[in-house]
Each structure stands twice: as structure tokens, then as C-alpha cells.
Design an enzyme around this catalytic site. Structure first.
Site, mmCIF file in Angstrom:
data_model
loop_
_atom_site.group_PDB
_atom_site.id
_atom_site.type_symbol
_atom_site.label_atom_id
_atom_site.label_comp_id
_atom_site.label_asym_id
_atom_site.label_seq_id
_atom_site.Cartn_x
_atom_site.Cartn_y
_atom_site.Cartn_z
ATOM 1 N N CYS A 325 30.586 -42.059 -2.794
ATOM 2 C CA CYS A 325 30.396 -42.725 -3.976
ATOM 3 C C CYS A 325 29.922 -44.088 -3.420
ATOM 4 O O CYS A 325 29.427 -45.018 -4.232
ATOM 5 C CB CYS A 325 31.593 -42.714 -4.602
ATOM 6 S SG CYS A 325 31.881 -41.297 -5.284
ATOM 7 N N THR A 326 30.170 -44.522 -2.183
ATOM 8 C CA THR A 326 29.780 -45.940 -1.868
ATOM 9 C C THR A 326 28.402 -46.064 -1.093
ATOM 10 O O THR A 326 27.963 -46.908 -0.437
ATOM 11 C CB THR A 326 30.796 -46.552 -0.755
ATOM 12 O OG1 THR A 326 31.096 -45.614 0.495
ATOM 13 C CG2 THR A 326 32.098 -46.650 -1.537
#
Lengths: 383, 383
Positions: A325-326
């Protein structure tokens, strides 16, 4: 668009205590380093270092001084130092700039700025063990008469593994003396001993030693073909005017970085690792020994990395994660996967990179806040 | 090596009055612009703009604000703005990044960071007249169904010629609607009106508007293939962490630059041109009309450009020359040759780029010192 971020920041507020630990991805630049850049904006050396006037000569003087310093650290020659605008650019120059075409080998845990350009050249990936160390036997088998370049970083940027670069160099040259060895030393400079005797090319980055962004360097003993074209100045491998203030900051930052008390860093690192591992279901990523003195990386199971970075940010602790997600690539960190971590383990990974500005009180604060944060997230997590 | 430069600077000393006029090649950065960069080193926004923590969001906010500002100046969309580390890099991205392969056309007076990458693609060079204006009829004949890209700068970096970019755009699209038009607007931003309606790609540079080095931007309406690879952040076309302090400086510099009194700049330019042309055997390079308000470029016959830059430096006037001796390529400026200047005329060329910081007293000082300098050099010159 900027308005939405402004709203978010407003609701975030400024925590009473702030501890920046994302020095791998960006960096808090010390005031004395910023101070060293200032004259070069408008007092001296603000000229073009190839133009024959006073501000130009002052710029040239600074560039030469920087090259003398950097080369002295690695037992090299100043004229082999080539300045770019970032470590990413220096890595691209090293990988894409080698003129001879042939087999390229990179370790499986290289930084993207090595791995991705190398993959455009159909590079072979050399495996690492579960702590991130390259397998020298497999590497030896991979190097053949067609091999033109082997790239292995000195210190892994995520998990702090200190690679045996001298042994890598010897293994490669033993198999093929014409194969070049590139060492990405961005995370190694000032942290482990580096010697240009054991590399044909070496990469450095200003912001990795707490210098300002805007300067990187490639040390090269061989001629390269620059991937970008344009007006050349003192730098024959990277076009465009040199970012002289950034180079001044890189120089000052490096001088300070070389004075760091590595033993003290190690003690703080070890206290952090010990404290974090006392949280249930937490794994250490990377080795215990032969680990960079400033690197801590752990995986908290049943928590998602981005949630951790946000939760810790609210508590004034600024970190990053190897979670998908990052990542813009929507994949978890390739380093985590290469050392055999599962997707879930990679998703909950958090990296802390220490500097001399991290106090013992900061360490205690981190060890007080992180367990609370992880417990809270696990209680509300759907995982 | 740095010792020799130090000796030279010691013997040079600091002149009582200093007038920096080499803003084309480098730039004196105003204190208020430096001030705007400072928080982003260690107070706020020092994080990575793609990482979800407070210093990262602050960095993201700044980047979005910058894109909103720059796009508003050219009547464009913020999401089409892509940040690089220099104008040279943005030009390389524009020229090398176009995915479709075919005929590339560039004007004969483009900046090296356009011309040299284009020549690696076997670009065709479109001629200019003796004032540097592109020949629209010839351009029209050159554009054919195979043409993928035409690159013409908005303002020439050496002689200040303001190209008719709207007409260029119309001529190109009339001949081939699929051909892309790239406008290198580095020297045009804040000096002439720019509109993204008349370009598919546009390049900008921080240091050309008195911002710090370390930031450039490419506006693009089309998808590109980045020439360098690495970790991506907010910028999908240029790998590596964004130089956020430099972007903050670019933003502030642009805000100030847009407020410049262009009429006053023109008056100073014209006074300089008139005064310099009163020196015997002096030629104006570039047009009188449709010339950038900040550009002065003259050739002093029977004097060598590098000698002029050194002599004027001793008098505190810092300029550059299109002489071969000041070029790493050992050729005189290709712009000078393209407008029909002889080698001798090109060798004696001197460029002055004015800013709002040049006072009327500075103008008088330049007009007092340059004639003396030229006379002295001619008296001792072997030419």
C-alpha cells in the site's frame, strides 16, 4: 488536490514529540549542513563552475574539494568522482552507461535504481539467503565470459545487510577479470569501510548521509556513455549545471557523518530491536550480525504497514513500510520477498533508520508508543 | 587541484562592486527564495512525499501547490506537470521519452539538452534566419507523415529570440495532427506569454527564474517512457525522491519572477545594448525586436571571449561567452554559427542576462567598465 492534503494535515496537528526515522526514504537535514549550503546560493560559488569568472571559480573550487574528500574516504582518485543529482541517477549511470553489452548480474535485493535499469538489459538476478546475504557460490557460477557487469550493494537499504563486497569482487574477477563490479554504496558510506580497490564503480547519495537532496556521485574507473545528453560542465557524465549548493551540503554532511559514533548507534539499534521484538508476533527482518549500525526493520504480523505509518505519525513517530500500500507498484517490497518473507509478513514490515540525532529519550519514546500502536491496530484490524 | 583554484581566487580578490550577469548559465538566488526553501530541510515537508506520515504529507502538499501554480501560468492542468531535477533532465525526458519512433525535427538553435538527445534520434535540424527566428516555410516542408516530434524553444537561451511558438504549433499540426510539439520554455517562463494550448510538451527550469538548482519540470499531455528507472514517488516519469526544498524554492522564485517589471527590464536591456554598440567593432547578436526583455548578447571583434570574461571578472562583472575556449566541446556556440556568425565573431561574443536585481547604477558601472576592458584587451591582443 492540495486542499485535501491541507485538510488532512490540519486534522493531524503537530504531536508534542517528533521522532523522524524515515531517513532511508528522505531525510531531516541538520541545520549545520543547511548552513554550509547557504553561501553557495548568493554569496560565493553561485556561478557556473566551467565559466571563467569569480563565482564560477569558487564553484569549481568547491566541487574539487568535494571530490578530494569523497575519494579520500574510499582510497580513490578525485578525478574518478562524477557528480549527478541523486543516487538514483548515479546508479542509472553505472548500469546503463557501461558501453560493452553482455550479461549483467544483480543481487535480488538491489535498490530499484539498480534493479530496474538492469532489468531493461535482461539482467540475471543472483539470489540471497534469508538474511539478505548474496550466495557467493551461486554468484560464481553465474559469472561467465559473457558477463560485463555485476552489481551488488554494500549495505541493503531496507534490512541493513552488509554484503561481503571484497569477496564479491574477488569471486567475479576470478571468474572473469574483464567483468566490471558496481557497488551501490549509498547506505554504506560512513557506516562500513569502503575501498575503491574492490569496485570498478561505486554509487553515493547526499541525502543518505543527511545531506540535502540534489546530489549523488558515481565513482568510476572506466569510461561510460551517459544516458542523458546536454551541455557538459565539470561533469562529463551528467549534463546540466552542477547543483553546487547541494554539493556543498553533501560535503559538510559527509564530514559530520564520518565522525558518527557507530558503537552508540549500534547500542540504540540493539535496544530498539530488543524492545520491538518483545511485542508478540514480531519478526526481525535482516541479520543480527553484519547489520548496518543504523538499521532496524521488523514485521508486525496481523497489521498492515500503511496503517502503522499513519498511527505512528499521529504519535509523532515517522517511519515507512515495505507494504504494497505504500508502494506505487502495488507490490510489497521485493527485498522482503527475496529473503523469503510471505506477503503478510512483508505487509506488516516497518523500517527505522537511526541517526546521531536520535536520543536515548527518543528510543524510549518509540519503545513506549509502538507497542501501544500495534496493540490498538491489532484490536481494530480485520486481519 | 583545488589548491590551484584557491591560489587563483586569492590573487583575484573581491572587487568593490560585483554585478552578476551570467544568469543564463547559473544564477544568484535571491535571499527570499532561499528563505522559502529552508523549512523543507528540517522543519516541515522534509519527508518523502509518497510516504504516509506528517513530513511526507507536508512534502506532498508543497508539490501539489507547485504544480497548481506552474500549470496556472500556462493555462494547463496540474496533473500534467512532472518534476525532474533540472531543465536539462526535463528536455531529455521530452525528447527521449516519446514512445513512437519516427522523424524528429528541432530548430538549429535549440539548447544542447534538446539538440544532443535529438541528434541521437537522427533529428533533422530546421534552419533559422540571421536573428535566430525559425523559418516557418521550411519547417512546414520538413513536417511529414513520419514526423513524431518537433521541438522549438520559446526564447533562445543565448540571443533572446522569441520564437513564434503558436505559429509553429499551427504549422506542424496543419501538416500532421499526430506530430507532437515540444516547447523548451526554460528562458521564456515569466518573460513571454506561454499557453499550453500550443504545445504538447513544455520544459521549465527553476534556476532560469532565479530559483535554486535541483528542480526542473516537464509539462506533458502525452504518455512518455522515462529514460531513467528506479523507485517512483509522486513523479511517475523521473525516479528518485523529489527534491522538495528545491521545488519550494522554484515555487517562490516563480511567484516573484511573475511580478517582474518587464518594461523596466527592457529599458535596462536597451540602454546596455546601445552603450555596448557604441564600442567600435561591436555587433548585436539576435534581434532588436521580439527579443527577450532580459537578454543582451554582443560580439566584440578582435577579442577572445574567455579573455573578456576574465578581464571583466577582475572588475566584478560576471559574464559568459560563446567562445570555443569556454566550451568543453572546443567549438564556438552552435547558436552563433546557426545565425551566420563567423568563428571570429562567435569567439568574441559575450552574453548578459538581466534580472530585477540589476540596478541602474549597475548598468552605468557595466557601461563604464566594459569599454575600458575591451580597449585594454584589444591593445594587448595578438589578433
Amino acid at each position: 488536490m492540495s486542499g485535501r492534503v491541507r485538510e488532512l494535515l490540519k486534522s493531524h496537528g503537530t504531536p508534542p514529540r517528533e521522532v523522524y526515522l524515515d531517513n532511508e526514504n528522505s531525510g531531516w537535514v541538520p541545520p549545520e549542513v543547511v548552513e554550509a549550503t547557504l553561501p553557495y546560493f548568493n554569496v560565493k560559488g553561485y556561478g557556473h563552475p566551467s565559466i571563467t569568472n569569480k563565482p564560477g571559480w569558487e564553484a569549481l573550487e568547491l566541487i574539487l574539494e568535494f571530490k578530494e574528500l569523497l575519494s579520500s574516504v574510499i582510497n580513490g582518485e578525485p578525478e574518478n568522482v562524477h557528480i549527478t543529482h541523486s543516487g538514483t541517477e548515479a546508479n542509472n549511470l553505472a548500469i546503463l552507461g557501461v558501453k560493452r553489452r553482455g550479461k549483467v548480474i544483480v543481487s535480488d535485493v538491489e535498490h530499484y535504481s539498480v534493479l530496474l535499469p538492469a532489468l531493461t538489459l535482461d539482467a540475471v538476478r543472483a539470489p540471497v539467503d534469508e538474511q539478505g546475504f548474496i550466495d557467493l557460490d551461486v554468484l560464481s557460477q553465474l559469472v561467465d565470459s559473457e558477463t560485463v557487469l555485476v552489481s551488488v550493494q554494500a549495505v541493503n537499504h531496507e534490512i541493513g545487510t552488509i554484503q561481503p563486497v571484497k569477496e564479491v569482487y574477488e569471486v567475479v574477477k576470478d571468474r572473469n577479470p574483464d567483468a566490471l563490479v558496481h557497488v551501490d554504496a549509498c547506505d554504506a558510506l560512513g557506516r562500513v569501510e569502503l575501498n575503491s580497490d574492490y569496485a570498478d564503480l561505486m554509487t553515493f547519495s547526499s541525502h543518505k548521509v543527511l545531506g540535502p537532496k540534489g546530489a549523488g556521485a558515481l565513482y568510476t574507473k572506466v569510461k561510460l556513455e551517459p544516458p542523458l545528453k546536454g551541455a557538459l560542465s565539470t561533469e562529463t557524465l551528467w549534463p546540466g549545471v552542477e547543483n553546487v549548493p547541494a554539493v556543498a551540503g553533501f560535503k559538510k554532511a559527509l564530514e559530520l557523518y564520518l565522525e558518527d559514533d557507530l558503537e552508540e548507534l549500534r547500542r540504540k539499534r540493539d535496544k530498539l530491536i530488543k524492545g520491538l521484538l518483545s511485542i508478540p508476533d514480531t519478526l526481525l527482518n535482516g541479520p543480527r550480525d553484519r547489520r548496518a549500525p543504523d538499521n532496524v526493520n521488523v514485521s508486525f504480523l496481523r497489521v498492515e504497514g500503511e496503517a502503522i505509518t499513519v498511527e505512528l505519525s499521529m504519535r509523532g513517530i515517522y517511519v515507512s513500510s515495505g507494504s504494497a500500500c505504500t508502494s506505487r507498484l502495488l507490490e510489497p517490497s521485493h527485498v522482503m520477498l527475496a529473503i523469503g518473507r510471505s506477503y503478510e509478513e512483508a505487509h506488516g514490515s516497518v523500517m527505522f533508520k537511526l541517526t546521531r540525532y536520535l536520543t536515548w529519550e527518543d528510543v524510549d519514546y518509540v519503545l513506549e508508543q509502538v507497542p501501544e500502536a500495534i496493540e490498538r491496530l491489532r484490536n481494530i484490524s480485520p486481519l
